[in-house]
Design a protein around this motif. Structure first.
Motif, PDB file in Angstrom:
ATOM      1  N   CYS A  22      32.748   0.261  49.171  1.00 53.04           N
ATOM      2  CA  CYS A  22      32.173   0.312  47.826  1.00 53.04           C
ATOM      3  C   CYS A  22      33.102  -0.360  46.822  1.00 53.04           C
ATOM      4  N   THR A  23      32.513  -0.678  45.690  1.00 49.71           N
ATOM      5  CA  THR A  23      33.278  -1.260  44.591  1.00 49.71           C
ATOM      6  C   THR A  23      34.099  -0.158  43.922  1.00 49.71           C
ATOM      7  N   GLU A  69      33.900   0.840  40.896  1.00 50.17           N
ATOM      8  CA  GLU A  69      32.988   1.679  40.099  1.00 50.17           C
ATOM      9  C   GLU A  69      32.235   2.664  40.998  1.00 50.17           C
ATOM     10  N   GLN A  70      31.784   2.180  42.149  1.00 43.34           N
ATOM     11  CA  GLN A  70      31.103   3.066  43.092  1.00 43.34           C
ATOM     12  C   GLN A  70      32.060   4.152  43.591  1.00 43.34           C
ATOM     13  N   TRP A  71      33.323   3.785  43.814  1.00 44.32           N
ATOM     14  CA  TRP A  71      34.309   4.748  44.275  1.00 44.32           C
ATOM     15  C   TRP A  71      34.504   5.852  43.231  1.00 44.32           C
ATOM     16  N   ASN A  74      32.319   6.825  41.018  1.00 45.69           N
ATOM     17  CA  ASN A  74      31.112   7.653  41.044  1.00 45.69           C
ATOM     18  C   ASN A  74      31.072   8.539  42.284  1.00 45.69           C
ATOM     19  N   LEU A  75      31.531   8.010  43.390  1.00 38.04           N
ATOM     20  CA  LEU A  75      31.555   8.764  44.639  1.00 38.04           C
ATOM     21  C   LEU A  75      32.459   9.987  44.520  1.00 38.04           C
TER      22      LEU A  75
END
Length: 141
Positions: free
Chosen positions: A68-69, A71-73, A75-76
């Motif tokens: 993941c990017t 930003e995704q990290w 959010n994760l």
């Protein structure tokens, strides 16, 4: 049927669906690894009745993971614990499917299959042949 593979991987669910279709196909399936056969692409290759690899090809087996990017990290990390557990369970399911295919198609033990996934390394054509992942190196007699 001939299936040429040159793929860095991708969606494991899609690869498992293709592998299932190939396993159920009534005709013999020959997978020719003409370049990379990495990650989920190896699931497709393992479903073939016969596998060969180009002298310049490679096979990469590894445990399932999510990339993941940043930003995704972020959010994760904010997800609740239950969501993390569900994602980890899904990754474990994919690992189990890879192990099952390795055991079924290559005749190795479950322990050996899990060990190969943990190695997380690219196999040369010779190594793929020695491990039984392929039946021949294209061009060899």
């Amino acid at each position: 049927m001939i299936c040429n593979v040159n793929c860095a991987g991708g969606d494991p669910d899609g690869a498992l669906a293709i592998a299932t279709a190939l396993l159920q196909h009534r005709f013999a399936v020959h997978c020719r690894i003409v370049g990379r056969c990495s990650s989920s692409a190896a699931l497709v290759a393992m479903a073939a009745d016969r596998r060969s690899i180009a002298a310049s090809g490679s096979v990469l087996l590894h445990r399932a993971m999510r990339l993941c990017t940043s930003e995704q990290w972020t959010n994760l990390k904010a997800l609740p614990q239950l969501a993390h557990e569900e994602m980890n369970d899904r990754l474990n399911d994919i690992d189990d499917a890879q192990v099952a295919l390795l055991v079924l198609r290559l005749g190795i033990s479950e322990d050996a299959a899990r060990s190969w996934l943990l190695e997380d390394r690219k196999l040369t054509p010779q190594e793929a042949l020695e491990r039984g992942f392929v039946h021949e190196i294209d061009g060899d007699s």
